[in-house]
Design a protein around this motif. Structure first.
Motif, mmCIF file in Angstrom:
data_model
loop_
_atom_site.group_PDB
_atom_site.id
_atom_site.type_symbol
_atom_site.label_atom_id
_atom_site.label_comp_id
_atom_site.label_asym_id
_atom_site.label_seq_id
_atom_site.Cartn_x
_atom_site.Cartn_y
_atom_site.Cartn_z
ATOM 1 N N UNK A 1 5.623 3.594 1.480
ATOM 2 C CA UNK A 1 5.348 2.958 2.754
ATOM 3 C C UNK A 1 4.628 3.853 3.740
ATOM 4 N N UNK A 2 4.812 5.156 3.619
ATOM 5 C CA UNK A 2 4.157 6.105 4.515
ATOM 6 C C UNK A 2 3.019 6.848 3.832
ATOM 7 N N UNK A 3 2.627 6.436 2.641
ATOM 8 C CA UNK A 3 1.562 7.116 1.899
ATOM 9 C C UNK A 3 0.235 6.941 2.643
ATOM 10 N N UNK A 4 -0.533 8.000 2.825
ATOM 11 C CA UNK A 4 -1.765 7.879 3.620
ATOM 12 C C UNK A 4 -2.822 6.968 3.009
ATOM 13 N N UNK A 5 -2.808 6.783 1.696
ATOM 14 C CA UNK A 5 -3.830 5.968 1.047
ATOM 15 C C UNK A 5 -3.398 4.523 0.851
ATOM 16 N N UNK A 6 -2.170 4.310 0.421
ATOM 17 C CA UNK A 6 -1.734 2.948 0.067
ATOM 18 C C UNK A 6 -0.635 2.397 0.965
ATOM 19 N N UNK A 7 -0.098 3.216 1.882
ATOM 20 C CA UNK A 7 1.062 2.808 2.665
ATOM 21 C C UNK A 7 0.847 1.555 3.486
ATOM 22 N N UNK A 8 -0.290 1.469 4.206
ATOM 23 C CA UNK A 8 -0.550 0.309 5.058
ATOM 24 C C UNK A 8 -0.652 -0.962 4.222
ATOM 25 N N UNK B 1 0.714 -1.533 1.253
ATOM 26 C CA UNK B 1 2.031 -1.850 0.709
ATOM 27 C C UNK B 1 2.894 -2.540 1.762
ATOM 28 N N UNK B 2 2.878 -2.034 2.983
ATOM 29 C CA UNK B 2 3.698 -2.636 4.051
ATOM 30 C C UNK B 2 3.230 -4.047 4.371
ATOM 31 N N UNK B 3 1.928 -4.254 4.432
ATOM 32 C CA UNK B 3 1.389 -5.571 4.759
ATOM 33 C C UNK B 3 1.719 -6.588 3.673
ATOM 34 N N UNK B 4 1.511 -6.206 2.419
ATOM 35 C CA UNK B 4 1.773 -7.133 1.317
ATOM 36 C C UNK B 4 3.267 -7.420 1.201
ATOM 37 N N UNK B 5 4.104 -6.407 1.399
ATOM 38 C CA UNK B 5 5.551 -6.605 1.334
ATOM 39 C C UNK B 5 6.007 -7.609 2.386
ATOM 40 N N UNK B 6 5.478 -7.510 3.583
ATOM 41 C CA UNK B 6 5.829 -8.457 4.652
ATOM 42 C C UNK B 6 5.437 -9.877 4.253
ATOM 43 N N UNK B 7 4.241 -10.034 3.688
ATOM 44 C CA UNK B 7 3.783 -11.364 3.265
ATOM 45 C C UNK B 7 4.659 -11.922 2.161
ATOM 46 N N UNK B 8 5.028 -11.088 1.192
ATOM 47 C CA UNK B 8 5.839 -11.583 0.077
ATOM 48 C C UNK B 8 7.214 -12.043 0.568
ATOM 49 N N UNK B 9 7.764 -11.342 1.546
ATOM 50 C CA UNK B 9 9.034 -11.792 2.125
ATOM 51 C C UNK B 9 8.869 -13.159 2.783
#
Length: 262
Positions: free
Chosen positions: A141-148, A150-158
């Protein structure tokens, strides 16, 4: 001993394994976008009120596909061909789960049973997606390359999962409870087998790219099979239960954009 975190870190750090991972994810999301778009266009008159939500669902899936492709571009990579044995959506369709693409290509209205089937299939597969993204969010979630991303997609999947719960409960109150439970159980048991096979196939491809020793590959395969066995024995129940979500009307508005991934 390796952990799930270290395993994913290894995949992300290598260009070829990262390329395959993002390509598989982008392909699946894009297929989901197309399916939802067709379902929205073919809704029966009795379920036309669902059109904005199904459309929003499809727009989110399309957005996710674009995000994974953007992650590839940012590293200067092009999408890889997706091996057939890793195509989760196609393999589910072959098992008769969800609505067949042949049906969605016709310009014939769907039935109310088709919509129940679509929502039950989505409830099961969105549970899987939400669980996967929750795990990735915990690790990256805090990874500089993929974190943003991952957080956005996780919110959508919820949101997608909440939407499926709410709409299936609405249909259950309308008298479709037994049909919903039957379809949910059939979907869950089939999905468990498909997810196991796809996971084994993906790890096999990753192992060859990353040159994992036979012992490491064997432990991973055994772990995948053990988890599948647990899900088949009783873990499937978490994929079929229905409860009113905290997020009500989760897909009631327009899809959020992701300009930073365009």
């Amino acid at each position: 001993m390796f952990s799930a975190r270290s395993l994913f870190q290894e995949i992300v750090d290598n260009d070829e394994s990262y390329r395959l991972f993002c390509s598989i994810a982008a392909s699946g999301e894009s297929q989901g976008g197309w399916e939802n778009g067709r379902i929205a266009a073919l809704l029966p008159a009795s379920q036309r009120a669902l059109a904005p939500k199904v459309t929003r669902h499809g727009a989110d899936e399309d957005k996710h596909g674009r995000i994974f492709n953007a992650l590839l571009r940012k590293r200067g990579l092009t999408p890889a061909d997706v091996p057939e044995e890793t195509d989760y959506t196609m393999l589910l369709e072959r098992r008769g789960i969800g609505l067949a693409h042949d049906k969605l290509r016709r310009d014939e209205p769907l039935t109310e049973l088709d919509i129940i089937t679509y929502l039950a299939h989505s409830r099961v597969t969105e549970q899987r997606a939400a669980d996967q993204m929750e795990m990735l969010k915990a690790y990256f979630g805090d990874h500089p390359e993929v974190g943003k991303a991952v957080r956005m997609i996780s919110h959508d999947e919820d949101n997608h999962l909440a939407y499926c719960h709410e709409e299936l409960l609405r249909l259950a109150r309308a008298g479709h409870g037994r049909t919903i439970q039957r379809i949910l159980r059939d979907c869950a048991l089939a999905e468990i087998g498909v997810y196991r096979d796809v996971s084994l196939a993906v790890m096999d491809h990753m192992g060859r790219i990353l040159e994992w020793p036979a012992a490491k590959a064997g432990v991973l395969a055994a772990g995948i099979r053990a988890m599948s066995g647990y899900e088949r024995l009783g873990g499937w129940r978490r994929m079929v239960s229905l409860r009113m979500p905290e997020r009500r009307d989760a897909l009631g508005g327009p899809a959020s954009s992701a300009p930073e991934f365009a």
